[in-house]
Design an enzyme around this catalytic site. Structure first.
Site, short mmCIF file in Angstrom:
data_model
loop_
_atom_site.label_atom_id
_atom_site.label_comp_id
_atom_site.label_asym_id
_atom_site.label_seq_id
_atom_site.Cartn_x
_atom_site.Cartn_y
_atom_site.Cartn_z
N ASP A 8 7.68 6.95 -8.87
CA ASP A 8 7.63 8.36 -9.06
C ASP A 8 8.95 8.89 -8.27
O ASP A 8 9.45 7.98 -7.63
CB ASP A 8 6.28 9.24 -8.76
CG ASP A 8 6.06 9.41 -7.14
OD1 ASP A 8 6.84 8.82 -6.51
OD2 ASP A 8 5.22 10.31 -6.99
N HIS A 9 9.06 10.27 -8.32
CA HIS A 9 10.12 10.73 -7.84
C HIS A 9 10.30 10.57 -5.97
O HIS A 9 11.50 10.17 -5.55
CB HIS A 9 10.44 12.46 -7.91
CG HIS A 9 8.89 13.02 -7.51
ND1 HIS A 9 8.07 12.96 -8.47
CD2 HIS A 9 8.74 13.65 -6.81
CE1 HIS A 9 7.03 13.62 -7.96
NE2 HIS A 9 7.31 14.25 -6.59
N CYS A 65 5.29 5.37 -4.77
CA CYS A 65 4.97 6.68 -4.84
C CYS A 65 5.03 7.24 -3.34
O CYS A 65 5.21 6.50 -2.50
CB CYS A 65 4.20 7.31 -5.72
SG CYS A 65 2.46 6.99 -5.08
N GLY A 66 4.98 8.54 -3.16
CA GLY A 66 4.79 9.24 -1.99
C GLY A 66 3.55 8.42 -0.98
O GLY A 66 4.13 7.94 -0.04
N GLY A 70 -1.60 7.28 -5.72
CA GLY A 70 -1.38 7.37 -7.11
C GLY A 70 -1.03 6.41 -8.04
O GLY A 70 -1.72 6.02 -9.28
N HIS A 98 -5.47 -13.79 -1.31
CA HIS A 98 -6.96 -13.69 -1.39
C HIS A 98 -7.31 -13.10 -2.61
O HIS A 98 -8.55 -13.36 -3.26
CB HIS A 98 -7.58 -13.12 -0.20
CG HIS A 98 -7.64 -13.86 1.06
ND1 HIS A 98 -8.22 -13.59 2.11
CD2 HIS A 98 -6.97 -15.23 1.58
CE1 HIS A 98 -8.05 -14.41 3.32
NE2 HIS A 98 -7.22 -15.32 2.81
N ASN A 99 -6.60 -12.07 -3.13
CA ASN A 99 -6.97 -11.22 -4.35
C ASN A 99 -6.01 -11.59 -5.42
O ASN A 99 -6.31 -10.95 -6.59
CB ASN A 99 -6.91 -9.91 -3.58
CG ASN A 99 -7.56 -9.46 -2.53
OD1 ASN A 99 -6.91 -9.28 -1.68
ND2 ASN A 99 -8.88 -9.67 -2.55
N ARG A 109 6.63 7.55 1.56
CA ARG A 109 6.52 8.56 2.62
C ARG A 109 6.03 8.27 3.99
O ARG A 109 6.13 8.73 5.08
CB ARG A 109 6.04 9.69 2.16
CG ARG A 109 6.59 10.46 1.23
CD ARG A 109 5.95 11.79 0.86
NE ARG A 109 6.91 12.32 -0.40
CZ ARG A 109 6.26 13.24 -1.23
NH1 ARG A 109 4.96 13.45 -1.51
NH2 ARG A 109 7.12 13.70 -2.26
N ARG A 132 -12.12 -20.59 -2.79
CA ARG A 132 -13.11 -19.79 -2.71
C ARG A 132 -12.81 -18.41 -3.47
O ARG A 132 -13.67 -17.45 -3.79
CB ARG A 132 -13.84 -19.78 -1.32
CG ARG A 132 -12.66 -19.03 -0.39
CD ARG A 132 -13.57 -19.04 1.08
NE ARG A 132 -12.83 -18.36 2.10
CZ ARG A 132 -11.63 -18.49 2.68
NH1 ARG A 132 -10.83 -19.52 2.38
NH2 ARG A 132 -11.15 -17.57 3.36
N ARG A 136 -14.21 -14.77 -6.38
CA ARG A 136 -14.03 -13.66 -6.34
C ARG A 136 -13.15 -12.71 -7.35
O ARG A 136 -13.67 -11.63 -7.94
CB ARG A 136 -13.83 -13.38 -4.88
CG ARG A 136 -14.81 -14.11 -4.07
CD ARG A 136 -14.28 -13.96 -2.43
NE ARG A 136 -15.26 -14.74 -1.77
CZ ARG A 136 -15.03 -15.18 -0.45
NH1 ARG A 136 -13.69 -15.11 -0.11
NH2 ARG A 136 -15.86 -15.94 -0.12
#
Length: 143
Positions: A8-9, A65-66, A70, A98-99, A109, A132, A136
């Site tokens: 975003d801005h 974004c800031g 969001g 891990h993810n 910001r 492992r 997950r």
């Protein structure tokens, strides 16, 4: 690597600088917008970016974004997206290790630009450990 960037801005300046840096490093980058710092609604840019990453058109995405919240929330509405909000180096590495996160969310910001650049480099250059963690990750999507 093929990378998708958007936000975003509030993230516009970081995005522009990061695109330049990533291209200098040899990455192919698509800017999903916004294309100025005028106020915009981030879902208008994050949804198309997330769809493109989900479809495999890009290996990873970076949304800014800031607060980072969001854009992360929006990206995570997509079943094939695992967006991680990161503000330090350990989080950026663990999001990938891990993810198997495929979208990095940055809070413009709340970070100096140099740290945001470092987090992007860590995220892009860190591999998923599998093992492992795969079990997950397989349980994250609802569908």
């Amino acid at each position: 690597m093929k990378l998708a960037l958007g936000g975003d801005h509030a993230g516009y300046e970081f995005k522009q600088r990061l695109i330049k840096k990533l291209e200098e490093l040899g990455h192919e980058v698509k800017d999903f917008g916004p294309f100025s710092d005028a106020s915009v609604d981030y879902p208008d840019y994050v949804h198309p970016l997330s769809t493109a990453v989900e479809k495999g058109e890009f290996e990873l995405g970076i949304v800014i974004c800031g607060s980072g919240n969001g854009v992360a929330i929006t990206a995570n509405k997509h079943q094939g997206i695992r967006a991680a909000l990161c503000w330090n180096e350990d989080l950026a590495a663990l999001a990938r290790q891990h993810n198997n996160a495929n979208v990095l969310a940055l809070p413009a910001r709340f970070l100096p630009y140099d740290l945001a650049e470092k987090l992007a480099e860590i995220f892009i250059n860190t591999d998923f450990e599998g093992g492992r963690h795969q079990n997950r990750v397989d349980k994250i999507a609802c569908s």
